[in-house]
Design an enzyme around this catalytic site. Structure first.
Site, PDB file in Angstrom:
ATOM      1  N   LYS A 164     -44.640 -39.407  53.213  1.00 23.16           N
ATOM      2  CA  LYS A 164     -45.771 -39.178  52.297  1.00 23.16           C
ATOM      3  C   LYS A 164     -45.598 -40.028  51.035  1.00 23.16           C
ATOM      4  CE  LYS A 164     -46.783 -34.416  53.520  1.00 23.16           C
ATOM      5  NZ  LYS A 164     -46.414 -33.020  53.299  1.00 23.16           N
ATOM      6  N   GLN A 184     -44.306 -28.474  50.113  1.00 25.50           N
ATOM      7  CA  GLN A 184     -43.984 -28.618  51.544  1.00 25.50           C
ATOM      8  C   GLN A 184     -43.590 -27.263  52.139  1.00 25.50           C
ATOM      9  OE1 GLN A 184     -44.278 -31.498  53.410  1.00 25.50           O
ATOM     10  NE2 GLN A 184     -43.793 -30.170  55.133  1.00 25.50           N
ATOM     11  N   ASP A 196     -53.660 -29.859  50.058  1.00 25.75           N
ATOM     12  CA  ASP A 196     -53.421 -29.340  51.419  1.00 25.75           C
ATOM     13  C   ASP A 196     -54.602 -28.499  51.899  1.00 25.75           C
ATOM     14  OD1 ASP A 196     -51.235 -30.106  52.878  1.00 25.75           O
ATOM     15  OD2 ASP A 196     -49.851 -28.668  51.955  1.00 25.75           O
TER      16      ASP A 196
END
Ligand code: NAD
Length: 294
Positions: A54, A98, A121
């Site tokens: 990422k 995460q 997200d």
């Protein structure tokens, strides 16, 4: 019939190029550099690999990376304090924590603490709710990528029968919402669904998000169907080496489907590309600028 292969790698590369163009425009015309903050708690090897890719993609798109690594022993309070700091930081347009988090930390509490406008997200209850009532929202990345891939094979999904296998909050439910927003007729199947093969045979669009290697067989498919395989399953390969397969038996399915994503190289690359897109969208919304045309 031999299915067309939906090249997720190429489609993701094109999207990343467009995002980089939008980033350059934001910098040049508005002095805004989108920034993505990625928070990793602990040392889960798969998460570490994912976070590294990422950060690399963020830099390649011309955005500002901002990575935070906390020890596996970090308390919920420490993570919440970091999220609060990132919420208040004008250089941060997107926040990604995460998952999974260590057991002492309540993931839902952390997700709910993220500013919904920075929730790249798309897991915050506000974005989940906005998506479900058809308001503009930051939508989850993998589902957004799945729908883009389906649309690359069929220009319009309106009126098509879509079957989504899997009802997780991360993939199954949001992809169903996005398909509904495209005017598909959507059925969500799951582990308790009766006669799954028969249900799948109705699908013009089949999205498999199960986590069971090659569960979906060729004779479960309607001839000409578009098959999007989200599954990532590590199985034993030849010579004692492991390999990655999807939730669909690819070699069987490609003889029946009209178009199909490979694993790897299908949905996977789209996830990071859509994360970059969400970060640019968030930067535009936070700065009251027009959303990117991508
Ligand atoms: P999950 O375990 O949270 O959900 C799996 C779903 O499959 C559940 O809703 C369950 O009801 C359903 N299911 C399980 N067994 C079934 C069966 N026999 N018949 C019908 N339904 C069944 O998983 P998830 O997080 O949604 O992920 C699904 C898969 O997608 C995994 O392989 C995961 O690794 C992969 N994934 C890939 C990406 C990517 O970027 N490509 C992103 C997220 C997840």
């Amino acid at each position: 019939m031999t299915a067309a292969i939906i090249d997720g790698k190429a489609i993701a590369a094109t999207l990343r190029g467009k995002v980089a163009g939008e980033v350059a425009r934001l910098k040049r015309d508005h002095g805004v550099t989108p920034g993505l903050a990625v928070v990793l708690v602990g040392n889960d090897p798969a998460s570490e690999v994912y976070v590294r890719s990422k950060s690399k993609a963020v830099v390649e798109a011309g955005m500002a990376p901002c990575d935070f690594k906390l020890p596996a022993t970090a308390s919920e309070q420490e993570v919440l304090a970091l999220v609060a700091r990132l919420n208040a930081d004008p250089a941060v347009s997107g926040i990604l924590v995460q998952l999974p988090l260590p057991p002492q930390i309540d993931s839902q509490k952390v997700i709910a603490a993220i500013d919904p406008m920075k929730d790249v997200d798309g897991f915050h209850p506000v974005n989940v709710g906005r998506l479900s009532i058809g308001l503009p929202a930051l939508a989850p990345c993998t589902p957004t990528g799945c729908v883009m891939l389906a649309k690359s094979a069929r220009s319009s999904l309106a009126g098509l029968e879509a079957v989504v296998i899997g009802r997780s909050n991360i993939v199954g439910k949001p992809v169903a919402q996005l398909l509904l927003a495209e005017n598909a007729t959507v059925t969500i199947a799951h582990s308790k669904t009766r006669d799954l093969p028969d249900l799948c045979r109705r699908a013009d669009i089949l999205i498999a998000a199960i986590g069971k290697p090659e569960l979906v067989r060729g004779d479960w498919l309607k001839p000409g169907a578009t098959v999007i395989d989200v599954g990532i399953n590590r199985v034993a390969g030849e010579g004692g080496k492991s390999k990655i397969v999807g939730d669909v038996a690819f070699d069987e399915a490609r003889n029946v489907a009209g178009a199909i994503t490979p694993v790897p190289g299908g949905v996977g690359p789209m996830t990071i590309a859509c994360l970059l897109l969400n970060t640019v969208r968030a930067a535009c919304a936070l700065n009251k600028l027009q959303a990117p045309s991508v």
